[in-house]
Motif scaffolding. Structure first.
Motif, PDB file in Angstrom:
ATOM      1  N   ALA A  75       5.368 -84.452 -18.104  1.00 11.79           N
ATOM      2  CA  ALA A  75       5.869 -85.121 -17.779  1.00 11.79           C
ATOM      3  C   ALA A  75       7.457 -85.438 -18.561  1.00 11.79           C
ATOM      4  O   ALA A  75       8.017 -86.157 -18.995  1.00 11.79           O
ATOM      5  N   GLY A  76       6.438 -85.833 -20.064  1.00 12.75           N
ATOM      6  CA  GLY A  76       7.340 -86.571 -21.156  1.00 12.75           C
ATOM      7  C   GLY A  76       8.379 -85.692 -21.537  1.00 12.75           C
ATOM      8  O   GLY A  76       9.586 -86.398 -21.939  1.00 12.75           O
ATOM      9  N   SER A  77       8.378 -84.284 -21.166  1.00 17.02           N
ATOM     10  CA  SER A  77       9.198 -83.287 -21.321  1.00 17.02           C
ATOM     11  C   SER A  77      10.673 -83.444 -20.315  1.00 17.02           C
ATOM     12  O   SER A  77      12.077 -83.603 -20.815  1.00 17.02           O
ATOM     13  N   PHE A  78      10.105 -83.946 -19.293  1.00 18.23           N
ATOM     14  CA  PHE A  78      11.204 -84.558 -18.244  1.00 18.23           C
ATOM     15  C   PHE A  78      12.283 -85.612 -18.599  1.00 18.23           C
ATOM     16  O   PHE A  78      13.422 -86.233 -18.202  1.00 18.23           O
ATOM     17  N   ILE A  79      11.294 -86.413 -19.169  1.00 18.42           N
ATOM     18  CA  ILE A  79      11.932 -87.731 -19.857  1.00 18.42           C
ATOM     19  C   ILE A  79      12.981 -88.047 -21.336  1.00 18.42           C
ATOM     20  O   ILE A  79      14.129 -87.756 -20.960  1.00 18.42           O
ATOM     21  N   LEU A  80      12.759 -87.261 -21.392  1.00 15.14           N
ATOM     22  CA  LEU A  80      13.427 -86.211 -22.930  1.00 15.14           C
ATOM     23  C   LEU A  80      14.800 -85.568 -22.161  1.00 15.14           C
ATOM     24  O   LEU A  80      16.222 -85.929 -22.949  1.00 15.14           O
ATOM     25  N   PHE A  81      14.789 -84.610 -21.441  1.00 18.79           N
ATOM     26  CA  PHE A  81      15.360 -84.340 -20.788  1.00 18.79           C
ATOM     27  C   PHE A  81      17.117 -84.836 -20.220  1.00 18.79           C
ATOM     28  O   PHE A  81      17.099 -84.840 -20.257  1.00 18.79           O
ATOM     29  N   PHE A  82      16.473 -85.996 -19.564  1.00 20.62           N
ATOM     30  CA  PHE A  82      17.503 -86.790 -18.912  1.00 20.62           C
ATOM     31  C   PHE A  82      17.762 -87.802 -19.965  1.00 20.62           C
ATOM     32  O   PHE A  82      18.837 -87.736 -19.559  1.00 20.62           O
ATOM     33  N   ILE A  83      17.225 -87.996 -21.755  1.00 20.04           N
ATOM     34  CA  ILE A  83      17.865 -88.335 -22.299  1.00 20.04           C
ATOM     35  C   ILE A  83      18.667 -88.115 -22.566  1.00 20.04           C
ATOM     36  O   ILE A  83      19.988 -88.097 -23.389  1.00 20.04           O
ATOM     37  N   ALA A  84      18.507 -86.799 -23.374  1.00 20.15           N
ATOM     38  CA  ALA A  84      19.473 -85.708 -23.766  1.00 20.15           C
ATOM     39  C   ALA A  84      20.151 -85.763 -22.632  1.00 20.15           C
ATOM     40  O   ALA A  84      21.838 -85.532 -23.221  1.00 20.15           O
ATOM     41  N   LEU A  85      20.062 -85.632 -21.065  1.00 23.88           N
ATOM     42  CA  LEU A  85      21.636 -85.208 -20.518  1.00 23.88           C
ATOM     43  C   LEU A  85      22.296 -86.128 -20.640  1.00 23.88           C
ATOM     44  O   LEU A  85      24.249 -86.171 -20.901  1.00 23.88           O
ATOM     45  N   GLU A  86      22.469 -87.848 -20.495  1.00 22.47           N
ATOM     46  CA  GLU A  86      23.035 -88.526 -20.690  1.00 22.47           C
ATOM     47  C   GLU A  86      23.287 -88.737 -22.481  1.00 22.47           C
ATOM     48  O   GLU A  86      24.901 -89.286 -22.200  1.00 22.47           O
ATOM     49  N   MET A  87      23.208 -88.654 -23.242  1.00 21.45           N
ATOM     50  CA  MET A  87      24.166 -88.033 -24.392  1.00 21.45           C
ATOM     51  C   MET A  87      24.823 -87.230 -24.076  1.00 21.45           C
ATOM     52  O   MET A  87      25.983 -87.219 -24.487  1.00 21.45           O
ATOM     53  N   ILE A  88      24.648 -86.089 -23.915  1.00 26.00           N
ATOM     54  CA  ILE A  88      25.127 -84.678 -23.844  1.00 26.00           C
ATOM     55  C   ILE A  88      26.817 -85.104 -22.990  1.00 26.00           C
ATOM     56  O   ILE A  88      27.867 -84.772 -23.323  1.00 26.00           O
ATOM     57  N   LEU A  89      26.511 -85.162 -21.198  1.00 28.00           N
ATOM     58  CA  LEU A  89      27.811 -85.740 -19.903  1.00 28.00           C
ATOM     59  C   LEU A  89      27.830 -87.428 -20.474  1.00 28.00           C
ATOM     60  O   LEU A  89      29.002 -87.389 -19.695  1.00 28.00           O
ATOM     61  N   GLY A  90      26.825 -87.772 -21.613  1.00 25.62           N
ATOM     62  CA  GLY A  90      28.069 -89.658 -21.199  1.00 25.62           C
ATOM     63  C   GLY A  90      27.530 -89.885 -19.855  1.00 25.62           C
ATOM     64  O   GLY A  90      28.718 -91.046 -19.822  1.00 25.62           O
ATOM     65  N   ILE A  91      26.834 -89.976 -19.359  1.00 24.24           N
ATOM     66  CA  ILE A  91      26.124 -90.654 -17.715  1.00 24.24           C
ATOM     67  C   ILE A  91      24.790 -91.654 -18.175  1.00 24.24           C
ATOM     68  O   ILE A  91      24.482 -91.127 -19.180  1.00 24.24           O
ATOM     69  N   THR A  92      25.219 -92.671 -17.283  1.00 25.54           N
ATOM     70  CA  THR A  92      24.410 -93.138 -17.236  1.00 25.54           C
ATOM     71  C   THR A  92      23.050 -92.859 -16.138  1.00 25.54           C
ATOM     72  O   THR A  92      23.494 -92.929 -15.270  1.00 25.54           O
ATOM     73  N   LEU A  93      22.167 -92.879 -16.593  1.00 22.99           N
ATOM     74  CA  LEU A  93      20.311 -92.700 -16.561  1.00 22.99           C
ATOM     75  C   LEU A  93      20.210 -93.584 -15.898  1.00 22.99           C
ATOM     76  O   LEU A  93      19.028 -94.126 -14.646  1.00 22.99           O
ATOM     77  N   TYR A  94      19.402 -93.695 -17.117  1.00 19.90           N
ATOM     78  CA  TYR A  94      18.699 -95.527 -17.304  1.00 19.90           C
ATOM     79  C   TYR A  94      19.198 -96.345 -16.831  1.00 19.90           C
ATOM     80  O   TYR A  94      20.329 -97.125 -17.795  1.00 19.90           O
ATOM     81  N   LYS A  95      18.699 -97.086 -15.937  1.00 20.67           N
ATOM     82  CA  LYS A  95      19.619 -98.512 -15.557  1.00 20.67           C
ATOM     83  C   LYS A  95      18.799 -99.845 -16.395  1.00 20.67           C
ATOM     84  O   LYS A  95      17.383 -99.995 -16.371  1.00 20.67           O
ATOM     85  N   ASP A  96      19.218-100.749 -16.740  1.00 25.19           N
ATOM     86  CA  ASP A  96      18.901-101.790 -17.327  1.00 25.19           C
ATOM     87  C   ASP A  96      18.225-102.846 -16.820  1.00 25.19           C
ATOM     88  O   ASP A  96      18.929-103.338 -15.805  1.00 25.19           O
ATOM     89  N   ASP A  97      17.389-103.673 -16.669  1.00 31.55           N
ATOM     90  CA  ASP A  97      16.765-104.395 -16.485  1.00 31.55           C
ATOM     91  C   ASP A  97      17.876-106.179 -17.088  1.00 31.55           C
ATOM     92  O   ASP A  97      18.171-106.244 -17.825  1.00 31.55           O
ATOM     93  N   GLU A  98      17.283-107.316 -16.318  1.00 32.15           N
ATOM     94  CA  GLU A  98      17.928-108.425 -16.660  1.00 32.15           C
ATOM     95  C   GLU A  98      17.411-108.849 -18.182  1.00 32.15           C
ATOM     96  O   GLU A  98      18.071-109.539 -18.229  1.00 32.15           O
ATOM     97  N   GLU A  99      16.093-107.978 -18.648  1.00 32.04           N
ATOM     98  CA  GLU A  99      15.443-108.807 -19.927  1.00 32.04           C
ATOM     99  C   GLU A  99      16.052-107.957 -20.777  1.00 32.04           C
ATOM    100  O   GLU A  99      16.152-108.307 -21.833  1.00 32.04           O
TER     101      GLU A  99
END
Length: 193
Positions: A75-99
């Motif tokens: 499960a953790g490897s999926f999170i790392l995978f998506f963070i890596a994709l954001e870094m490589i492709l310059g896309i945003t998968l993680y959305k910020d909250d108001e906080e």
């Protein structure tokens, strides 16, 4: 108390390599740009607290909810995978909250970036080899290093420059992707073994 400098040093180095706070500098800088402010003290303390609690209760906690260490790591490897994709492709998968900065301080910075599946599963394997007090000291030393890196990340950014950050971000994105794939492959194999 069974303090052993060699055990402390080895556990520190293993955790330092797995946490890879130096390699995470581009992610930290990126998060700081997204949310404006990261609470370095809070992120470091929360990450340290999660690691120490997991050191004592990890195996029991996972067993209690019916999850084995390998499933947790997959499960953790999926999170790392998506963070890596954001870094490589310059896309945003993680959305910020108001906080904003408060949320980013806890997720994804303190968990799963610092106290992530890699470091938590490493703690469980270190516990089988070393005395618990030596591992706790190694965790505390790592938390101190994490705090220094988080506090000085904007200075590091000024020294390296915008283009340097982009290059480092892509390179470490590929490395993080490789770690995610390795974590996934190793643990999926263990699950089906």
């Amino acid at each position: 108390m069974n303090f052993n400098f060699k055990e402390i040093f080895t556990a520190f180095m293993v955790l330092f390599a797995v946490i890879d706070i130096i390699g995470n500098i581009p992610i930290i800088i990126d998060l700081r740009k997204k949310v404006g402010h990261i609470q370095s003290e809070k992120a470091s303390l929360i990450a340290g607290f999660i690691m120490i609690i997991f050191l004592f209760l990890g195996q029991s906690l996972l067993s209690l909810i019916g999850v084995d260490v390998n499933s947790f790591a997959v499960a953790g490897s999926f999170i790392l995978f998506f963070i890596a994709l954001e870094m490589i492709l310059g896309i945003t998968l993680y959305k910020d909250d108001e906080e904003g900065g408060i949320t980013a301080t806890v997720f994804p910075l303190a968990f799963p970036l610092i106290a992530g599946p890699g470091s938590l599963t490493t703690l469980l394997s270190l516990r089988a080899e070393f005395n618990i007090e030596n591992i706790i000291i190694a965790v505390i030393l790592n938390v101190f290093v994490i705090y220094i890196v988080l506090k000085t990340s904007s200075k590091i950014e000024r020294i390296i420059g915008a283009n340097g950050i982009k290059i480092i971000r892509k390179v470490f994105g590929v490395i993080l992707l490789a770690i995610a794939v390795k974590l996934f492959a190793h643990n999926i194999k263990e699950l089906f073994a």
